[in-house]
Design a protein around this motif. Structure first.
Motif, PDB file in Angstrom:
ATOM      1  N   GLN B  23       0.361  -1.081  -0.161  1.00  0.00           N
ATOM      2  CA  GLN B  23       0.386   0.039   0.110  1.00  0.00           C
ATOM      3  C   GLN B  23       0.615   0.823   0.063  1.00  0.00           C
ATOM      4  N   ASP B  24       2.299   1.578   0.486  1.00  0.00           N
ATOM      5  CA  ASP B  24       2.697   2.599   0.380  1.00  0.00           C
ATOM      6  C   ASP B  24       2.981   3.018  -0.791  1.00  0.00           C
ATOM      7  N   TYR B  25       3.092   2.138  -1.569  1.00  0.00           N
ATOM      8  CA  TYR B  25       2.347   2.765  -3.037  1.00  0.00           C
ATOM      9  C   TYR B  25       2.147   3.198  -4.107  1.00  0.00           C
ATOM     10  N   TYR B  26       1.038   3.917  -2.834  1.00  0.00           N
ATOM     11  CA  TYR B  26      -0.233   4.195  -3.110  1.00  0.00           C
ATOM     12  C   TYR B  26       0.721   5.877  -3.375  1.00  0.00           C
ATOM     13  N   ALA B  27       1.402   6.357  -2.404  1.00  0.00           N
ATOM     14  CA  ALA B  27       2.081   7.412  -2.263  1.00  0.00           C
ATOM     15  C   ALA B  27       1.990   8.058  -3.710  1.00  0.00           C
ATOM     16  N   VAL B  28       3.341   6.980  -4.113  1.00  0.00           N
ATOM     17  CA  VAL B  28       3.698   7.651  -5.606  1.00  0.00           C
ATOM     18  C   VAL B  28       2.461   8.396  -7.096  1.00  0.00           C
ATOM     19  N   LEU B  29       1.435   7.278  -6.317  1.00  0.00           N
ATOM     20  CA  LEU B  29       0.290   7.384  -8.028  1.00  0.00           C
ATOM     21  C   LEU B  29       0.050   8.464  -7.329  1.00  0.00           C
ATOM     22  N   MET B  30      -0.510   9.192  -5.716  1.00  0.00           N
ATOM     23  CA  MET B  30      -0.785  10.867  -5.258  1.00  0.00           C
ATOM     24  C   MET B  30      -0.195  12.178  -5.966  1.00  0.00           C
ATOM     25  N   GLU B  31       0.814  11.977  -6.210  1.00  0.00           N
ATOM     26  CA  GLU B  31       1.914  12.473  -5.781  1.00  0.00           C
ATOM     27  C   GLU B  31       1.888  12.649  -7.629  1.00  0.00           C
ATOM     28  N   ARG B  32       1.437  11.692  -8.376  1.00  0.00           N
ATOM     29  CA  ARG B  32       1.986  11.970  -9.745  1.00  0.00           C
ATOM     30  C   ARG B  32       0.512  12.894  -9.812  1.00  0.00           C
ATOM     31  N   TYR B  33      -0.886  12.570  -8.998  1.00  0.00           N
ATOM     32  CA  TYR B  33      -1.785  13.374  -9.919  1.00  0.00           C
ATOM     33  C   TYR B  33      -3.114  13.887  -9.637  1.00  0.00           C
ATOM     34  N   GLU B  34      -1.840  14.319  -8.185  1.00  0.00           N
ATOM     35  CA  GLU B  34      -2.282  15.471  -7.103  1.00  0.00           C
ATOM     36  C   GLU B  34      -2.176  17.253  -7.564  1.00  0.00           C
TER      37      GLU B  34
END
Lengths: 247, 194
Positions: B23-34
């Motif tokens: 689940q930690d990888y979700y941070a990468v997606l959030m960073e990309r799309y924020e």
């Protein structure tokens, strides 16, 4: 201050936000496809009833009635089944549209494919099992509103002055005469003196028939030709039913 | 996750696969799309910073909750924008806030992209540009406005817009054409020259 990203990650780690399990998505997709297939199957059956009714139209009556083609088609069109077909094609399209990739297909393309599939499957079941006739008989027997909707088409055969009569045999053929209760439950004495009896007609009790001839009295009719109620043959008998009959 | 050095080289879809395992990888997606999604929400909904953050938070939560249902045949960005689109529409229906639309640099970008398509006179130095675009877009139906935003501001392909709005490709093309016509018509009606 906690960033949005950290706030959400903390919620995920604390278990406040959970992923929905994959089976939920698979079940939803499976149910949507099942719905689409079920509606398509019903559309195909309804389509077989449309095919049956269209094939059952007796075009030889048109000159006798002096009706134009438009009027004849208007009276004979199986509206009940056509409306049913449109309804189930629409439901199939709606269910299909809600599948994962269904939205990619335009209404015209998806609608045309569904209609073609219904026609093909309807044609197949009509020829293999006479499903259209089963539905037609079932609707007449169990759906009271169907008879009311079908009245104009039936009324075509309730014109003794034009030589057309249809109904149910009450007293079977004896001495070239049988008794018939017409669609309005009026009893007629029908004389069949050398008249043509079409294949499949037995003139036994409760059999429904159509008679072409001449009205000779208030409740007397001379038959020239006696036809089965449906032009198309009865559904094939399955062995199980034959055994039951033998027993 | 802290050691995810090559995450930058991974596609969104690869990060989704990793997130499903960790689940930690979700941070990468959030960073990309924020920023992308925040901008999209702001432009469509016309809400202030706090409300945009609230909607964005809901979008990220929904994306995470539905991640197991992500269809690998789609582009992740289309799927994320679809969730954003649904969330914005749902919020818009609840609050009925009038969108405030594009502004500043975005107005220039929007005009630059749409001008060549519309064959309208382009005056990039026009000082009232931002206000003019807002005025015209305000007159356009929401469905057309959104499709114009996706096409000319988010610079999405027709296939992506089709996946975002869940509409057939032909319908998207028709929507874009009608939207362009309505934009041009409204601009002419209001005697606004770009």
């Amino acid at each position: 201050m906690e960033s949005l990203k950290d706030k959400i990650l903390n919620k995920i780690k604390s278990g406040e936000i959970m992923q929905k399990p994959r089976w939920q998505f698979l079940t939803k997709e499976f149910l949507t496809w099942s719905g689409a297939i079920l509606f398509l199957a019903i559309a195909a059956l309804v389509c077989s009833a449309v095919i049956f009714n269209v094939q059952d139209i007796d075009w030889t009556l048109r000159p006798r009635l002096h009706w134009g083609a438009g009027r004849f088609i208007f009276i004979n069109a199986p509206y009940f089944w056509i409306i049913g077909l449109v309804l189930f094609i629409s439901l199939t399209y709606l269910a299909f549209k809600h599948t994962n990739k269904g939205y990619r297909y335009a209404l015209s393309a998806a609608g045309a494919i569904i209609l073609l599939l219904s026609l093909a499957a309807g044609w197949l079941t009509h020829h293999a099992f006479m499903s259209g006739r089963f539905l037609e008989q079932g609707a007449r027997q169990y759906f009271p509103y169907y008879a009311a909707m079908d009245r104009p088409r039936q009324a075509m055969w309730q014109q003794p002055e034009q030589g057309l009569l249809a109904g149910e045999v009450i007293i079977p053929l004896f001495n070239n005469t049988f008794q018939l209760a017409d669609i309005n439950r009026k009893n007629w004495m029908v004389i069949c003196d050398g008249c043509s009896i079409k294949q499949g007609v037995t003139l036994s009790s409760h059999e429904k028939v159509k008679v072409i001839g001449q009205e000779i009295g208030a409740d007397e009719f001379t038959a020239e030709e006696i036809r089965p109620f449906f032009r198309l043959p009865a559904p094939p008998r399955f062995p199980r039913f034959n055994n039951e009959i033998k027993n | 996750m802290e050691n995810c050095i090559d995450c930058a080289n991974k596609s969104d879809e690869e990060i989704v696969a990793l997130t499903l395992k960790n689940q930690d990888y979700y941070a990468v997606l959030m960073e990309r799309y924020e920023n992308k999604l925040a901008g999209y929400i702001r432009r469509i909904s016309g809400l202030g910073k706090e409300d945009v953050e609230d909607i964005l938070q809901n979008i990220f939560i929904k994306i995470y909750q539905n991640l197991q249902g992500f269809d690998q045949m789609l582009k992740f960005s289309s799927w994320a924008y679809r969730i954003a689109h649904n969330e914005i529409i749902s919020h818009w229906r609840k609050s009925q806030v009038r969108p405030q639309l594009v502004g500043g640099e975005e107005a220039n970008q929007f005009l630059h992209n749409i001008a060549s398509e519309l064959d309208i006179a382009k005056e990039m130095e026009n000082k009232g540009l931002q206000a003019d675009i807002e005025t015209v877009l305000e007159k356009i139906d929401l469905k057309y406005r959104e499709v114009l935003m996706l096409r000319f501001l988010e610079e999405k392909k027709y296939e992506e817009i089709s996946d975002i709005l869940r509409k057939p490709l032909g319908t998207v093309a028709t929507l874009v054409n009608r939207a362009k016509k309505q934009f041009k018509k409204e601009a002419e009606k209001m005697k606004i020259k770009f």
